[in-house]
Scaffold this motif. Structure first.
Motif, PDB file in Angstrom:
ATOM      1  N   ARG A  93      46.508  41.603  40.742  1.00  0.00           N
ATOM      2  CA  ARG A  93      47.779  42.329  40.889  1.00  0.00           C
ATOM      3  C   ARG A  93      48.866  41.439  41.482  1.00  0.00           C
ATOM      4  N   ILE A  94      48.514  40.613  42.444  1.00  0.00           N
ATOM      5  CA  ILE A  94      49.501  39.729  43.070  1.00  0.00           C
ATOM      6  C   ILE A  94      49.965  38.662  42.097  1.00  0.00           C
ATOM      7  N   ARG A  95      49.011  38.048  41.379  1.00  0.00           N
ATOM      8  CA  ARG A  95      49.347  36.973  40.448  1.00  0.00           C
ATOM      9  C   ARG A  95      49.957  37.491  39.149  1.00  0.00           C
ATOM     10  N   GLY A  96      49.654  38.722  38.795  1.00  0.00           N
ATOM     11  CA  GLY A  96      50.199  39.290  37.572  1.00  0.00           C
ATOM     12  C   GLY A  96      49.540  38.775  36.300  1.00  0.00           C
ATOM     13  N   THR A  97      48.364  38.191  36.432  1.00  0.00           N
ATOM     14  CA  THR A  97      47.638  37.688  35.271  1.00  0.00           C
ATOM     15  C   THR A  97      46.144  37.883  35.480  1.00  0.00           C
ATOM     16  N   ARG A  98      45.412  37.915  34.361  1.00  0.00           N
ATOM     17  CA  ARG A  98      43.958  38.109  34.439  1.00  0.00           C
ATOM     18  C   ARG A  98      43.287  36.876  33.865  1.00  0.00           C
ATOM     19  N   ASP A  99      42.718  36.041  34.743  1.00  0.00           N
ATOM     20  CA  ASP A  99      42.018  34.839  34.296  1.00  0.00           C
ATOM     21  C   ASP A  99      40.942  34.456  35.309  1.00  0.00           C
ATOM     22  N   TRP A 100      40.290  33.341  35.068  1.00  0.00           N
ATOM     23  CA  TRP A 100      39.171  32.895  35.903  1.00  0.00           C
ATOM     24  C   TRP A 100      39.618  32.555  37.316  1.00  0.00           C
ATOM     25  N   LYS A 101      40.873  32.255  37.502  1.00  0.00           N
ATOM     26  CA  LYS A 101      41.359  31.893  38.838  1.00  0.00           C
ATOM     27  C   LYS A 101      41.267  33.076  39.800  1.00  0.00           C
ATOM     28  N   ASN A 102      41.410  34.281  39.272  1.00  0.00           N
ATOM     29  CA  ASN A 102      41.262  35.468  40.121  1.00  0.00           C
ATOM     30  C   ASN A 102      39.844  35.558  40.679  1.00  0.00           C
ATOM     31  N   ALA A 103      38.860  35.259  39.835  1.00  0.00           N
ATOM     32  CA  ALA A 103      37.466  35.274  40.284  1.00  0.00           C
ATOM     33  C   ALA A 103      37.246  34.204  41.352  1.00  0.00           C
ATOM     34  N   MET A 104      37.812  33.025  41.129  1.00  0.00           N
ATOM     35  CA  MET A 104      37.638  31.936  42.087  1.00  0.00           C
ATOM     36  C   MET A 104      38.249  32.302  43.447  1.00  0.00           C
ATOM     37  N   ILE A 105      39.476  32.791  43.418  1.00  0.00           N
ATOM     38  CA  ILE A 105      40.154  33.147  44.670  1.00  0.00           C
ATOM     39  C   ILE A 105      39.465  34.339  45.338  1.00  0.00           C
ATOM     40  N   GLY A 106      39.122  35.368  44.546  1.00  0.00           N
ATOM     41  CA  GLY A 106      38.433  36.535  45.092  1.00  0.00           C
ATOM     42  C   GLY A 106      37.086  36.172  45.687  1.00  0.00           C
ATOM     43  N   GLY A 107      36.343  35.288  45.004  1.00  0.00           N
ATOM     44  CA  GLY A 107      35.048  34.838  45.520  1.00  0.00           C
ATOM     45  C   GLY A 107      35.192  34.048  46.806  1.00  0.00           C
ATOM     46  N   ALA A 108      36.199  33.186  46.844  1.00  0.00           N
ATOM     47  CA  ALA A 108      36.425  32.394  48.056  1.00  0.00           C
ATOM     48  C   ALA A 108      36.821  33.280  49.229  1.00  0.00           C
ATOM     49  N   LEU A 109      37.707  34.231  48.986  1.00  0.00           N
ATOM     50  CA  LEU A 109      38.115  35.140  50.062  1.00  0.00           C
ATOM     51  C   LEU A 109      36.948  35.997  50.540  1.00  0.00           C
ATOM     52  N   ALA A 134      32.874  29.199  43.991  1.00  0.00           N
ATOM     53  CA  ALA A 134      32.132  28.506  42.926  1.00  0.00           C
ATOM     54  C   ALA A 134      31.230  29.465  42.159  1.00  0.00           C
ATOM     55  N   VAL A 135      30.524  30.325  42.876  1.00  0.00           N
ATOM     56  CA  VAL A 135      29.618  31.277  42.215  1.00  0.00           C
ATOM     57  C   VAL A 135      30.417  32.268  41.359  1.00  0.00           C
ATOM     58  N   ALA A 136      31.507  32.782  41.886  1.00  0.00           N
ATOM     59  CA  ALA A 136      32.321  33.740  41.130  1.00  0.00           C
ATOM     60  C   ALA A 136      32.932  33.093  39.893  1.00  0.00           C
ATOM     61  N   THR A 137      33.386  31.846  40.029  1.00  0.00           N
ATOM     62  CA  THR A 137      33.958  31.138  38.886  1.00  0.00           C
ATOM     63  C   THR A 137      32.901  30.868  37.832  1.00  0.00           C
ATOM     64  N   ALA A 138      31.726  30.431  38.264  1.00  0.00           N
ATOM     65  CA  ALA A 138      30.637  30.181  37.315  1.00  0.00           C
ATOM     66  C   ALA A 138      30.244  31.468  36.600  1.00  0.00           C
ATOM     67  N   ALA A 139      30.158  32.572  37.325  1.00  0.00           N
ATOM     68  CA  ALA A 139      29.814  33.855  36.702  1.00  0.00           C
ATOM     69  C   ALA A 139      30.877  34.266  35.691  1.00  0.00           C
ATOM     70  N   GLU A 140      32.119  34.014  35.998  1.00  0.00           N
ATOM     71  CA  GLU A 140      33.210  34.346  35.078  1.00  0.00           C
ATOM     72  C   GLU A 140      33.116  33.512  33.802  1.00  0.00           C
ATOM     73  N   PHE A 141      32.831  32.228  33.941  1.00  0.00           N
ATOM     74  CA  PHE A 141      32.684  31.363  32.763  1.00  0.00           C
ATOM     75  C   PHE A 141      31.465  31.762  31.933  1.00  0.00           C
ATOM     76  N   ILE A 142      30.361  32.077  32.582  1.00  0.00           N
ATOM     77  CA  ILE A 142      29.160  32.501  31.860  1.00  0.00           C
ATOM     78  C   ILE A 142      29.430  33.823  31.135  1.00  0.00           C
ATOM     79  N   ASN A 143      30.136  34.734  31.793  1.00  0.00           N
ATOM     80  CA  ASN A 143      30.482  35.996  31.179  1.00  0.00           C
ATOM     81  C   ASN A 143      31.374  35.784  29.955  1.00  0.00           C
ATOM     82  N   TYR A 144      32.241  34.798  30.020  1.00  0.00           N
ATOM     83  CA  TYR A 144      33.130  34.490  28.899  1.00  0.00           C
ATOM     84  C   TYR A 144      32.348  33.938  27.717  1.00  0.00           C
ATOM     85  N   LEU A 145      31.282  33.181  27.974  1.00  0.00           N
ATOM     86  CA  LEU A 145      30.481  32.584  26.909  1.00  0.00           C
ATOM     87  C   LEU A 145      29.645  33.595  26.160  1.00  0.00           C
TER      88      LEU A 145
END
Length: 146
Positions: A93-109, A134-145
């Protein structure tokens, strides 16, 4: 001779519980809590069932401990999942876009939040934030595949 092969499919039953609080952020957080919390509770029950079968006996004390463990694991992992889903949605919602970076930031937080709540070691909080991202980003990439 005609070619032969095997074609099959399987489907698993899907149970979906929807709780509408009127707020998408809260809906996603509660949904994450319930889904992952129930998985964690089931895992704890399965683990203890293994030991019951292995030992061949169960007592009311062991059964009570299993129920307590199920509740504790379910609440802990449900809270972590709820925090992650909420953080990811908030970042989206803050960034206004839906991509893997949201998973990375959300996972880190979430990693930092959970670590900070359980210990005061600053280095551990940073390491857990990196791991969560790292785990959230990897899960997002695996989900995309898939």
């Amino acid at each position: 001779m005609p070619p032969t092969g095997f074609v099959g499919s399987s489907s698993t039953p899907k149970i979906d519980v929807v709780i509408d609080t009127g707020y998408p952020f809260l809906n996603l957080t509660v949904d994450g809590f319930l889904k992952i919390g129930s998985v964690a509770a089931t895992r704890a029950a399965a683990e203890d069932a293994y030991f019951v079968v292995k030992n061949g006996a169960i007592s009311s004390h062991k059964f009570e401990n299993t129920l307590k463990k199920m509740c504790k694991e379910g609440a802990y992992w449900g809270a972590v999942a709820g925090a992650y889903v909420g953080m990811e949605y908030g970042v989206e919602r803050i960034r206004g876009t839906r991509d893997w970076k949201n998973a990375m930031i959300g996972g880190a937080l979430t990693g930092a939040l959970v670590s900070a709540a359980s210990n005061n070691n600053r280095d551990k909080v940073v390491i857990d934030a990196i791991t969560g991202g790292a785990v959230a980003t990897a899960a997002e990439f695996i989900n995309y595949l898939t």
